[in-house]
Design a protein around this motif. Structure first.
Motif, short mmCIF file in Angstrom:
data_model
loop_
_atom_site.label_atom_id
_atom_site.label_comp_id
_atom_site.label_asym_id
_atom_site.label_seq_id
_atom_site.Cartn_x
_atom_site.Cartn_y
_atom_site.Cartn_z
N ASP A 123 0.83 -1.21 0.00
CA ASP A 123 0.00 0.00 0.00
C ASP A 123 0.86 1.26 0.00
O ASP A 123 0.58 2.22 -0.71
N ILE A 124 1.90 1.25 0.79
CA ILE A 124 2.79 2.42 0.86
C ILE A 124 3.49 2.61 -0.48
O ILE A 124 3.56 3.71 -1.02
N LEU A 125 4.01 1.52 -1.03
CA LEU A 125 4.75 1.62 -2.30
C LEU A 125 3.86 2.20 -3.40
O LEU A 125 4.32 2.98 -4.24
N GLU A 126 2.59 1.83 -3.37
CA GLU A 126 1.68 2.30 -4.43
C GLU A 126 1.49 3.82 -4.41
O GLU A 126 1.05 4.40 -5.39
N GLN A 127 1.80 4.44 -3.28
CA GLN A 127 1.59 5.89 -3.19
C GLN A 127 2.74 6.70 -3.78
O GLN A 127 2.66 7.92 -3.85
N TYR A 128 3.83 6.02 -4.15
CA TYR A 128 4.99 6.77 -4.65
C TYR A 128 5.32 6.39 -6.08
O TYR A 128 5.50 5.22 -6.40
N GLU A 129 5.41 7.41 -6.90
CA GLU A 129 5.72 7.16 -8.30
C GLU A 129 7.19 6.79 -8.46
O GLU A 129 7.52 5.88 -9.20
N LYS A 130 8.04 7.52 -7.76
CA LYS A 130 9.47 7.25 -7.86
C LYS A 130 9.96 6.48 -6.64
O LYS A 130 9.64 6.87 -5.51
N GLN A 131 10.74 5.45 -6.91
CA GLN A 131 11.25 4.64 -5.79
C GLN A 131 12.72 4.32 -5.99
O GLN A 131 13.17 4.12 -7.11
N ILE A 155 9.42 -7.78 -4.98
CA ILE A 155 8.19 -7.00 -5.06
C ILE A 155 7.69 -6.85 -6.50
O ILE A 155 6.51 -7.01 -6.77
N TYR A 156 8.60 -6.57 -7.42
CA TYR A 156 8.16 -6.29 -8.79
C TYR A 156 8.53 -7.37 -9.80
O TYR A 156 8.21 -7.24 -10.98
N GLY A 157 9.21 -8.41 -9.38
CA GLY A 157 9.60 -9.46 -10.31
C GLY A 157 10.54 -8.91 -11.38
O GLY A 157 11.37 -8.05 -11.09
N HIS A 158 10.38 -9.39 -12.60
CA HIS A 158 11.24 -8.93 -13.68
C HIS A 158 10.54 -7.92 -14.57
O HIS A 158 11.05 -7.55 -15.63
N ALA A 159 9.37 -7.49 -14.13
CA ALA A 159 8.63 -6.52 -14.95
C ALA A 159 9.44 -5.24 -15.09
O ALA A 159 10.08 -4.79 -14.13
N ARG A 160 9.41 -4.67 -16.28
CA ARG A 160 10.10 -3.39 -16.49
C ARG A 160 9.24 -2.29 -15.87
O ARG A 160 8.06 -2.19 -16.16
N ARG A 161 9.85 -1.51 -15.03
CA ARG A 161 9.09 -0.42 -14.41
C ARG A 161 9.86 0.87 -14.55
O ARG A 161 11.07 0.91 -14.34
N LYS A 162 9.12 1.90 -14.88
CA LYS A 162 9.75 3.22 -14.97
C LYS A 162 9.90 3.77 -13.55
O LYS A 162 9.20 3.37 -12.64
#
Lengths: 413, 361
Positions: free
Chosen positions: B312-320, B335-342
């Protein structure tokens, strides 16, 4: 008459398998020894031997392949009420996977009776040979392999088992199980038999293919678990007020480096403790190779007015090196602004701004690092010599440190 | 203030929380636990290898004791099958894992954060054991207590995941600031008759009765089993029992969700860290704010199972910014696996601690 150990007479093994005879004999022996079902904990292994749980009215714990004697050791030493009996049951496959566990339980003579149901092969995976398969058995199975089997009865005897025996003749061997159950400590009974699914088609005579009957014993006290009360590792008293001065304003990072056995870690801990007596926050960590008595030894100390989070030392403010080993270790971390405190013997090195002293000569190999670091810290007003002395005087082997520090009094500002 | 190390704090917290047996095999950098445990635990046993260690512990636990060990990757690797067993049998115990530089034997006296995904994948079938990770000395104390409480309350092995720099570094520390740790008392089990070792109530946790009990027959089993604790291949009852192992922890995650969140209103960047890198992240955040920039920090202390509250906390932040002392970014992968995330930056390093300035770059 005690309650029956077995909840059924229908054995879970293949028709004609000797395991059933062994389990029935074991049950009779337990009953004759006076155990009720809930006095007994059976630890069963993987394989045919591990099929016993459902037919037992006892406590049962069914674990991993080869580990029953180790699991049983924990159960036996962990039981809080007396009068219980831990029986582990495994096959020849389990006994060789976890051979270390048999030896360790025997060495400690922990109160366990281990029944090894040895059918001379791996029954559940297709009848492959085990470490307890004899050369004769293998020959009968048309397998040429002159590697002899382990004799686990002798092995656990050598390791210290109170009792170990091997039974190769079918029939009533309750008496031997009773001896094993009554032995003070670790007992093992190996029961040899032929596997009706994989072993007996051509081989009918167990006496030819199994190791012979044997009985061995030691008079030993059983190994016990002595739970004892202990003292706390620290008190949570309110800390004393710091009673010494320090002139530092910001964070000061020291790297003290020398040779193993050069008192580096003790010196660093002493300085850190003196920092606390001076109202500072401190951290201290050692760095050394895996070897204990040779090579370098280094320690980092951070002294700070503010609470310290990050305990790493990117760029030490001060590097103290009392020996060549230490300087070699510290060299990569020396920067333009690093203050260097070096032993005079290292003078040929090209460090024009270094502070030199005859630390090795004056304080000896073990005291040189402390002497060098303490002198600089006292001279610069970072720590008072009395703060260092107070810590040294409380130290178990502090006399030599006190001697080194007394000589630093002259440089105090 | 006094000079103290993390190993000492954790060992003391173990015993105060009621742990009574330490079974150990020495391994750097977990050796200080071994030394302190010899002085402090009511019973100390030196195992001949790490497989024996975990088997002995399982036996002690089944008999009603609360065993503890400390190890590092090479020892943990040997323990994996037995860890599966302890999980399947539902035996409470605490395993302290002190991370060191790998792979393989690596460098025994160098810290690391390389074992998170090993713990995530240690159980066949993807089942989980709670993994708590101290980020400072207060955590060493509190999470050890919580670890033992969680182990007993939910009948499960618990891992306390530390690193060389956490347990072999001395700090000045005010021990009087630590809350009192009391023995975790086991509740008298509410047993439905006849007792079945794996019949659970609504909370998914079967009442624990130790082996050797004079009234109830206890059956424990590492193979797929029904309520009674006897092997059943894939019967409906056995599958329900196996599913319960997953549900048991999942439904209670909020009870053992621990994290530290330093949030700044208006900040759009979140630094995420755990364990030994958290202190560098704390310093980095302070420096960031000194420079007049906004930022928040999340230090995750319950690493496994991943708490929904953390997501829930992570979802509130665009940049990490994920800060961890390993190369691939194991927490990020968890948390994010191998998905590419900006907008996700990773600060990774091996061989020495990540510095605050490396986080700020």
């Amino acid at each position: 008459m005690t309650q029956p150990i077995l909840s059924t007479n229908n054995m879970p093994f293949c028709p004609g398998c000797g395991h059933g005879v062994a389990i029935k004999n074991l049950a009779k022996a337990l009953e004759e020894a006076g155990y009720s079902p809930l006095d007994v904990i059976v630890v069963s292994d993987i394989g045919c031997a591990g099929l016993v749980d459902p037919i037992l009215a006892t406590h049962t714990i069914h674990g991993l392949h080869g580990r029953a004697p180790a699991l049983a050791l924990g159960v036996s030493l962990g039981l809080s009420s007396p009068g219980k009996k831990v029986v582990a049951i495994q096959g020849d496959g389990g006994a060789t996977i976890g051979l270390q566990h048999l030896l360790e339980a025997a060495r400690r003579n922990v109160d366990i009776t281990l029944i090894v149901l040895n059918n001379l092969l791996y029954g559940m995976t297709g009848g492959q040979m085990s470490g307890l398969s004899t050369v004769e058995f293998k020959a009968g199975k048309q397998i040429t392999d002159d590697t002899p089997p382990f004799d686990i009865v002798k092995l656990v005897h050598e390791a210290g088992a109170a009792y170990s025996s091997r039974i190769t003749s079918p029939g009533d061997f309750k008496a031997q199980f009773l001896e094993a159950l009554r032995a003070p400590g670790f007992s093992l009974v190996e029961v040899a038999c032929l596997c009706p699914s994989h072993g007996v088609k051509k081989l009918k005579d167990l006496s030819i293919v199994a190791l012979g009957d044997l009985k061995l014993a030691h008079e030993r006290e059983p190994g016990r678990a002595a739970f004892r009360p202990t003292e706390p590792l620290f008190a949570q008293d309110k800390p004393e007020r710091p009673s010494y001065r320090s002139n530092i304003k910001e964070r000061l990072g020291l790297l003290i480096a020398g040779s193993a056995g050069g008192g580096i870690q003790s010196a660093a801990r002493l300085i850190a403790n003196a920092g606390i007596l001076s109202g500072l926050h401190v951290t201290m960590k050692g760095e050394y190779p895996i070897t204990v008595g040779t090579g370098f030894s280094a320690a980092e100390v951070i002294l700070s007015r503010d609470k310290i989070h990050y305990t790493g030392l990117e760029h030490p403010d001060v590097v103290v090196a009392a020996t060549e080993d230490g300087l070699v270790k510290a060299r990569s971390r020396i920067h333009a602004h690093t203050i260097l405190v070096l032993d005079s013997k290292l003078k040929e090195e090209a460090f024009p701004n270094a502070v030199y002293g005859d630390f090795q000569k004056e304080a000896g190999k073990q005291g040189a690092a402390l002497s060098a670091a303490a002198r600089w810290l006292v001279q610069e007003g970072v720590l008072q010599v009395e703060a260092l002395l107070e810590v040294a005087r409380k130290h178990k082997h502090g006399e030599a440190m006190v001697e080194v520090l007394e000589k630093c009094k002259s440089v105090e500002v | 203030m006094q000079l103290i190390d993390g190993s000492r704090i954790i060992t003391e917290a173990c015993v105060r929380a009621g742990a009574d047996v330490y079974v150990g095999y020495p391994i750097t950098p977990s050796n200080w636990f071994y030394a302190y445990a010899q002085k402090r635990f009511p019973l100390f046993l030196a195992g001949p290898d790490e497989i024996s260690v975990l088997q002995w512990m399982a036996g002690f636990s089944a008999a009603g004791r609360l065993p503890v060990t400390a190890t590092s990757f090479p020892g943990l690797a040997l323990m994996v099958e037995s860890l599966n067993m302890a999980h399947m049998m539902e035996l409470p115990m605490l395993i302290i894992v002190t991370q060191r530089l790998g792979p393989s034997t690596g460098s025994a006296t160098t810290g690391a954060q390389g074992d998170l995904l090993l713990l995530r994948g240690a159980l066949s079938g993807g089942y989980q054991i709670p993994v708590f990770c101290p980020s400072n000395f207060e955590d060493c104390w509190n999470l050890t207590y919580e670890g033992i409480k969680t182990a007993i309350r939910y009948r499960t092995p618990v891992v306390l995941l530390t690193s060389k720099e956490m347990v072999m570094t001395y700090r000045s520390f005010d021990l009087s600031s630590l809350p009192e740790v009391k023995k975790v008392e086991r509740e008298t089990p509410k047993v439905e008759l006849p007792y079945q070792s794996y019949r659970a109530g609504a909370d998914g946790v079967p009442p624990f009765v130790p082996l050797g009990d004079a009234t109830h027959q206890v059956r424990l089993n590492a193979s797929t089993h029904g309520n009674l604790g006897l092997i059943q291949k894939t019967s409906d009852e056995a599958m329900a029992n196996t599913r319960r192992l997953q549900d048991k922890l999942e439904q209670h995650i909020p009870d053992f969700t621990f994290y530290e969140l330093d949030e700044e209103p208006g900040a759009d960047e979140l630094i995420v860290s755990y364990g030994i890198s958290a202190d560098a992240a704390r310093d980095a955040l302070a420096e960031l704010r000194r420079r007049g920039r906004k930022g928040s920090l999340l230090v995750i202390k319950t690493l496994l199972p991943v708490p929904p509250a953390v997501l829930d906390i992570l979802e509130q932040y665009e940049k990490q910014v994920f800060v961890e002392e390993n190369l691939p970014g194991l927490l990020k992968e968890l948390i994010y696996g191998h998905a590419r995330r900006k907008n996700i930056r990773s600060v990774n390093k091996i061989g020495s601690m990540i510095t605050p300035s490396e986080i700020l770059m």
